[in-house]
Write a protein that holds these residues in place. Sequence first.
Motif, PDB file in Angstrom:
ATOM      1  N   HIS A   8       0.603  -0.995  -0.130  1.00 39.92           N
ATOM      2  CA  HIS A   8       0.116  -0.149  -0.444  1.00 39.92           C
ATOM      3  C   HIS A   8       1.294   1.190   0.364  1.00 39.92           C
ATOM      4  O   HIS A   8       1.548   1.443   1.369  1.00 39.92           O
ATOM      5  CB  HIS A   8      -0.824  -0.308   0.764  1.00 39.92           C
ATOM      6  CG  HIS A   8      -2.218  -0.403   0.952  1.00 39.92           C
ATOM      7  ND1 HIS A   8      -2.564  -1.601   1.900  1.00 39.92           N
ATOM      8  CD2 HIS A   8      -2.897  -0.308  -0.058  1.00 39.92           C
ATOM      9  CE1 HIS A   8      -3.761  -2.102   1.244  1.00 39.92           C
ATOM     10  NE2 HIS A   8      -4.013  -1.492   0.551  1.00 39.92           N
TER      11      HIS A   8
ATOM     12  N   PRO B  41      -5.078  -0.197  -9.410  1.00 42.98           N
ATOM     13  CA  PRO B  41      -5.074  -1.097  -8.118  1.00 42.98           C
ATOM     14  C   PRO B  41      -6.164  -2.055  -8.031  1.00 42.98           C
ATOM     15  O   PRO B  41      -6.436  -2.777  -9.054  1.00 42.98           O
ATOM     16  CB  PRO B  41      -5.873   0.040  -6.735  1.00 42.98           C
ATOM     17  CG  PRO B  41      -6.086   1.072  -7.986  1.00 42.98           C
ATOM     18  CD  PRO B  41      -5.586   0.723  -9.318  1.00 42.98           C
ATOM     19  N   GLY B  42      -6.713  -2.868  -7.483  1.00 45.42           N
ATOM     20  CA  GLY B  42      -7.185  -3.255  -7.254  1.00 45.42           C
ATOM     21  C   GLY B  42      -7.646  -4.938  -6.655  1.00 45.42           C
ATOM     22  O   GLY B  42      -7.742  -6.155  -6.379  1.00 45.42           O
TER      23      GLY B  42
ATOM     24  N   ARG C 207     -12.683  -9.113  -2.381  1.00 47.33           N
ATOM     25  CA  ARG C 207     -12.194  -7.480  -1.748  1.00 47.33           C
ATOM     26  C   ARG C 207     -13.348  -7.436  -1.397  1.00 47.33           C
ATOM     27  O   ARG C 207     -14.522  -7.609  -1.841  1.00 47.33           O
ATOM     28  CB  ARG C 207     -11.850  -5.957  -2.507  1.00 47.33           C
ATOM     29  CG  ARG C 207     -10.165  -6.199  -2.933  1.00 47.33           C
ATOM     30  CD  ARG C 207     -10.049  -5.270  -3.195  1.00 47.33           C
ATOM     31  NE  ARG C 207      -8.919  -3.958  -2.134  1.00 47.33           N
ATOM     32  CZ  ARG C 207      -8.597  -2.809  -2.239  1.00 47.33           C
ATOM     33  NH1 ARG C 207      -8.667  -2.423  -3.130  1.00 47.33           N
ATOM     34  NH2 ARG C 207      -7.941  -2.563  -0.716  1.00 47.33           N
ATOM     35  N   PRO C 208     -13.475  -6.539   0.504  1.00 52.50           N
ATOM     36  CA  PRO C 208     -14.691  -6.402   0.726  1.00 52.50           C
ATOM     37  C   PRO C 208     -15.338  -5.121   0.039  1.00 52.50           C
ATOM     38  O   PRO C 208     -15.133  -5.099  -0.652  1.00 52.50           O
ATOM     39  CB  PRO C 208     -14.594  -5.935   2.106  1.00 52.50           C
ATOM     40  CG  PRO C 208     -13.457  -5.680   2.556  1.00 52.50           C
ATOM     41  CD  PRO C 208     -12.508  -5.462   1.178  1.00 52.50           C
ATOM     42  N   GLY C 209     -16.627  -6.013  -0.451  1.00 48.06           N
ATOM     43  CA  GLY C 209     -17.385  -4.998  -1.129  1.00 48.06           C
ATOM     44  C   GLY C 209     -17.278  -5.096  -2.696  1.00 48.06           C
ATOM     45  O   GLY C 209     -18.627  -4.825  -3.370  1.00 48.06           O
ATOM     46  N   GLU C 210     -16.426  -6.108  -2.847  1.00 49.74           N
ATOM     47  CA  GLU C 210     -16.852  -6.362  -4.632  1.00 49.74           C
ATOM     48  C   GLU C 210     -17.521  -6.902  -5.409  1.00 49.74           C
ATOM     49  O   GLU C 210     -17.893  -6.448  -5.917  1.00 49.74           O
ATOM     50  CB  GLU C 210     -15.069  -6.919  -4.731  1.00 49.74           C
ATOM     51  CG  GLU C 210     -14.942  -6.856  -6.404  1.00 49.74           C
ATOM     52  CD  GLU C 210     -13.606  -7.915  -6.970  1.00 49.74           C
ATOM     53  OE1 GLU C 210     -12.794  -8.326  -5.436  1.00 49.74           O
ATOM     54  OE2 GLU C 210     -13.020  -7.795  -7.554  1.00 49.74           O
TER      55      GLU C 210
ATOM     56  N   ASP D 255      -9.859  -0.251   4.287  1.00 44.11           N
ATOM     57  CA  ASP D 255      -9.339  -0.252   3.214  1.00 44.11           C
ATOM     58  C   ASP D 255     -10.187   0.107   1.839  1.00 44.11           C
ATOM     59  O   ASP D 255      -9.830   0.438   0.817  1.00 44.11           O
ATOM     60  CB  ASP D 255      -9.182  -1.553   2.792  1.00 44.11           C
ATOM     61  CG  ASP D 255      -7.718  -2.335   3.862  1.00 44.11           C
ATOM     62  OD1 ASP D 255      -6.880  -1.718   3.637  1.00 44.11           O
ATOM     63  OD2 ASP D 255      -8.403  -2.817   4.665  1.00 44.11           O
ATOM     64  N   ILE D 256     -11.743   0.014   2.050  1.00 43.20           N
ATOM     65  CA  ILE D 256     -12.295   0.694   0.467  1.00 43.20           C
ATOM     66  C   ILE D 256     -12.940   1.974   1.169  1.00 43.20           C
ATOM     67  O   ILE D 256     -13.089   3.043  -0.232  1.00 43.20           O
ATOM     68  CB  ILE D 256     -13.864  -0.433   0.361  1.00 43.20           C
ATOM     69  CG1 ILE D 256     -12.659  -1.845   0.497  1.00 43.20           C
ATOM     70  CG2 ILE D 256     -14.375  -0.098  -0.907  1.00 43.20           C
ATOM     71  CD1 ILE D 256     -12.260  -2.011  -0.871  1.00 43.20           C
ATOM     72  N   LEU D 257     -13.549   2.065   2.182  1.00 40.44           N
ATOM     73  CA  LEU D 257     -14.273   3.634   1.994  1.00 40.44           C
ATOM     74  C   LEU D 257     -14.330   4.160   3.955  1.00 40.44           C
ATOM     75  O   LEU D 257     -14.958   3.653   4.648  1.00 40.44           O
ATOM     76  CB  LEU D 257     -16.349   3.230   2.306  1.00 40.44           C
ATOM     77  CG  LEU D 257     -17.083   4.027   1.216  1.00 40.44           C
ATOM     78  CD1 LEU D 257     -16.377   4.933   0.408  1.00 40.44           C
ATOM     79  CD2 LEU D 257     -17.540   3.768   1.449  1.00 40.44           C
ATOM     80  N   PRO D 258     -12.919   4.783   4.252  1.00 36.83           N
ATOM     81  CA  PRO D 258     -13.002   4.921   5.616  1.00 36.83           C
ATOM     82  C   PRO D 258     -13.675   6.173   5.707  1.00 36.83           C
ATOM     83  O   PRO D 258     -13.739   7.154   4.974  1.00 36.83           O
ATOM     84  CB  PRO D 258     -11.498   5.459   5.019  1.00 36.83           C
ATOM     85  CG  PRO D 258     -10.613   4.945   4.216  1.00 36.83           C
ATOM     86  CD  PRO D 258     -11.536   4.166   3.451  1.00 36.83           C
TER      87      PRO D 258
ATOM     88  N   VAL E   2     -12.901   8.824   6.359  1.00 34.09           N
ATOM     89  CA  VAL E   2     -12.295  10.578   5.431  1.00 34.09           C
ATOM     90  C   VAL E   2     -12.810  10.445   4.264  1.00 34.09           C
ATOM     91  O   VAL E   2     -13.024  11.843   3.518  1.00 34.09           O
ATOM     92  CB  VAL E   2     -10.717  10.198   5.756  1.00 34.09           C
ATOM     93  CG1 VAL E   2     -10.240   9.642   5.124  1.00 34.09           C
ATOM     94  CG2 VAL E   2      -9.835  11.649   5.270  1.00 34.09           C
ATOM     95  N   VAL E   3     -12.969   9.611   3.562  1.00 41.49           N
ATOM     96  CA  VAL E   3     -13.167   9.477   1.992  1.00 41.49           C
ATOM     97  C   VAL E   3     -14.859  10.081   2.041  1.00 41.49           C
ATOM     98  O   VAL E   3     -15.074  10.622   1.509  1.00 41.49           O
ATOM     99  CB  VAL E   3     -12.931   8.162   1.090  1.00 41.49           C
ATOM    100  CG1 VAL E   3     -13.374   7.970   0.466  1.00 41.49           C
ATOM    101  CG2 VAL E   3     -11.873   7.590   1.476  1.00 41.49           C
TER     102      VAL E   3
END
Lengths: 504, 192
Positions: free
Chosen positions: B9, B17-18, B25-28, B97-100, B102-103
């Motif tokens: 990372h 990425p991916g 990945r979670p949510g994939e 990893d996907i939607l912290p 802060v995002v």
Amino acid sequence: MIALMDFLTVFTQPELLLLVGLGTFAGIYVGAIPGLSVTMAVSILISFTFSWDVYPAISLMIGIYMGGVYGGSRTAILLNIPGAPSAIATALDGYPMAKRGEAGTAIGVTTVMSFIGGFVGIGVLALAAPLVSEFALKFQPRDYMLLAILGILLVGSLSQGSLVKGIFAGALGIAIGAVGRDPLTFAERFTFDFQLLEGGISFIAVMIGMFGVSEALLQLHHVDKDAVRQKITRIVPSLATVKKHLPLSLQTSTIGVTIGALPGTGGDIAALMAYDHAKRVTKNPERPFGDGAMEGLVAPETANNSAVGGAFIPMMTLGIPGDAVTAIMIGALFIHGLNPGPMLMIDQPDMFWFIVGCLVMANIFMLIFGLTGIKLFTRIVEMPRSVLIPLIMLLSIVGAYAVNNSVTDVYWMLGFGVFGYFMRHYGYPLGPVILGVILSRLLDDNWRRAIISEREDLGRFFEGIVTSPLSLVLFVSVILIFVSQTPLWSKAKARIFKDGKAKS
Amino acid sequence: MEHIDPEHHDGTSDATPGGEVDKRRPGELFFSAFLLIASLFLLSSAFGIENPFGPNGFSSPRSIPLATTAVMVFSSALVLFKTARLPLDRAETIAKDILPPVVLVFAMFLVLYGVVLRPLGFLPTSALFLIAAIKILAKRNWVWTLTVSLGSLIAIWLIFRIVFSVLMPAGIVPEAEFIQFFRDLSNGGAEQ
């Protein structure tokens, strides 16, 4: 003779010269700062320069492109963070060199090699493009259609990741490009009865969203990473070093320009393939690859810069972008009322020679800025991400707004930004989307022209493909890309290799 | 060609990425399903495209949209099928990893920005955005935050308003009068 005059345009006008220089300078930093990419910079810039004349706008963008492809190597060497995708291979040997305290040498060699590679690419562009465009006049609509498909598929299959996701991304791009009223029949497509959608979705909003906002959102994951300081000493490499690596650099430049010229593939793929090639042909490197071999630096850096010239070949002659950046440049030319394709070379050869002149100038500026200003460079690259990310977001919004003065475009941009963010996370390449959006119209027009000229008969259409050598080659290439991704192919490959081993 | 995955990372997200190749990945799975549903919806919409001037044959405005959305449906179904068979990457979570958070906060900021841009105008909206964003990300004191954010806003405004002549919504700030005032000032100086 006229061509020479057009070629010299950029050298005789101080304003244009200044813009190329400024662009190259900015490009080096944009390329070097992780999180800022050339694609992002060029797509945001289009929206700001669209009220300019075409010459100054192109000068600036070419400078950024050339500088950016090179700039990515800086952070790859110093921090092991490729500033741009085309510098991934550079980090493999560049960073080990920097760790040993040879960062200066690494940067120097990279700069000179990028310069050599850049010139090979430009040379091939100047020689090949006029020939290709003459040849391209013989292209049938179906050939254009096949080329467009090939471009979108190539970008999906050669970039790292799965082809199926690449195909999805490309198809999505074509669908986005089709939104609005069909230009031929005025039929509404994907408008869902919203008046808003009748004019289509601004491709600039899509681009800035996908390459600007989604990247900025992703960078939020890495806000806390600190920049690392490196001491850099002498950077101008000795003549002996350059001479020693000249044969390899010419080979890898050839790889670069070829890969660059293929529709859809650009510097990142060229660099990785060149690195592979260098590994194979270098018998006794002073240091093993991956441990700071000079060859591992020379190969990708010459290749990615020669790919720049290569990428302009299909763009200028066929109107089919060589990579994501040239896709955006095609968009820029559209905005300025130019239509890249074989007719552009015939109607406005001055444009072509002007671009070649800009590329030459950008390459020279790249060498100058590359070998000087290291101190300033290290300071700018240390700009904290906590400031950089909000600024990118702000610029993206301003850029999306500026084109049509419309807040709707800002919403589209944000929507595609968030969507692109998830696409990146789940391994969908974004290059094919942009290629699809740009090529949607070309694909649609040429398909309809081709099928109408065959009186809507699919059988005759395929007969046409099989009987024309060019169409056949393109068609087979498209099929091959598909086959190469199926389990059938890997099985066949395994069997062939097994046979080969058994015989030897 | 060796597969290089710089996503884990080190910050080089440019380079496709991916996550890990052989893990989901979670949510994939949800995202793939969403893409399939959206593609199906677009396909049905493509069927509804009518040629106003004749039959909906191969050369009609429907053909390319139909073909591309069909490709989208097929490829997204394939991706969904493949994704469903991969084991979930237990090392990653959505929140990390996907939607912290802060995002999410920044996505919200951007939407808010779009909402208040017209009524409030470019300068105040951007000032608020930059101050809030830089304060959250840099976690430095107010003096630093205000200097950096307002300083860069002025730089951006000068470059885009004057060099690129981009007109942003003025809102509550009388921008044009402001510029005119300075123009008059400098012209007056030139005439003397």
